[in-house]
Design a protein around this motif. Structure first.
Motif, mmCIF file in Angstrom:
data_model
loop_
_atom_site.group_PDB
_atom_site.id
_atom_site.type_symbol
_atom_site.label_atom_id
_atom_site.label_comp_id
_atom_site.label_asym_id
_atom_site.label_seq_id
_atom_site.Cartn_x
_atom_site.Cartn_y
_atom_site.Cartn_z
ATOM 1 N N LEU A 122 12.627 11.691 -2.163
ATOM 2 C CA LEU A 122 12.121 10.329 -2.093
ATOM 3 C C LEU A 122 10.598 10.339 -2.253
ATOM 4 O O LEU A 122 9.862 10.130 -1.299
ATOM 5 C CB LEU A 122 12.511 9.690 -0.756
ATOM 6 N N PHE A 174 8.564 8.259 -3.338
ATOM 7 C CA PHE A 174 7.864 7.003 -3.135
ATOM 8 C C PHE A 174 7.922 6.535 -1.688
ATOM 9 O O PHE A 174 7.392 5.504 -1.349
ATOM 10 C CB PHE A 174 8.427 5.929 -4.061
ATOM 11 N N ALA A 175 8.576 7.268 -0.818
ATOM 12 C CA ALA A 175 8.656 6.892 0.589
ATOM 13 C C ALA A 175 7.613 7.661 1.384
ATOM 14 O O ALA A 175 7.343 8.824 1.110
ATOM 15 C CB ALA A 175 10.054 7.190 1.128
ATOM 16 N N GLU A 205 9.531 4.432 7.801
ATOM 17 C CA GLU A 205 9.481 4.910 6.425
ATOM 18 C C GLU A 205 9.175 3.716 5.540
ATOM 19 O O GLU A 205 9.838 2.684 5.629
ATOM 20 C CB GLU A 205 10.823 5.537 6.044
ATOM 21 N N SER A 249 8.125 2.426 1.572
ATOM 22 C CA SER A 249 8.078 2.829 0.170
ATOM 23 C C SER A 249 7.020 2.082 -0.620
ATOM 24 O O SER A 249 6.956 2.200 -1.828
ATOM 25 C CB SER A 249 9.450 2.647 -0.474
#
Length: 103
Positions: free
Chosen positions: A17, A19-20, A43, A45
Motif C-alpha cells: 500500500l 499510498f497509505a 491509516e 491515503s
C-alpha cells in the motif's frame, strides 16, 4: 509486478500500500468522549483536513454531530492552528480543539 509479489507471498500485504500512511489525531475537551484514549493513529491515503473530518463524521451519529460543520472547533496541524483546509502528510499530527470557556 506488485500483483505477482503479492500472489507468491514475497511481500506482506501492508507493504503493498504505497499510498497509505499513518497520521495521529489528538482529541481535546468534550471530543474525548468519542475517543476516550484522547488520541489515535489512523491509516490515511491522502487528502486534506476537510477530508479527514468528513471521514470521522462517517463513523456514526455521535461523530457526525460533534464534528458537524456548524459546530465551533479549531484544528491544529503539527501544533500550528489552521485557518482553513490543509493537506495531510505521513507522520502529521492533527489536534481537534473544541471551544474553551472559563472566567
Amino acid at each position: 509486478m506488485i500483483y505477482w509479489l503479492q500472489r507468491v507471498g514475497a511481500l506482506p500485504a501492508a507493504q503493498l500500500l504505497p499510498f497509505a500512511h499513518m497520521i495521529t489525531i489528538t482529541y481535546f475537551g468534550s471530543l474525548k468522549l468519542l475517543q476516550p484514549s484522547g488520541s489515535e493513529q489512523l491509516e490515511w491515503s491522502g487528502g486534506t483536513t476537510d477530508d479527514l473530518l468528513s471521514a470521522l463524521r462517517g463513523r456514526g451519529p455521535d461523530w457526525d454531530e460533534a464534528l458537524s460543520p456548524g459546530r465551533v472547533f479549531k484544528l491544529a496541524l503539527n501544533q500550528q492552528l489552521l485557518h482553513g483546509p490543509a493537506p495531510l502528510s505521513a507522520g502529521d499530527e492533527v489536534a481537534i480543539l473544541p471551544p474553551v470557556t472559563g472566567g
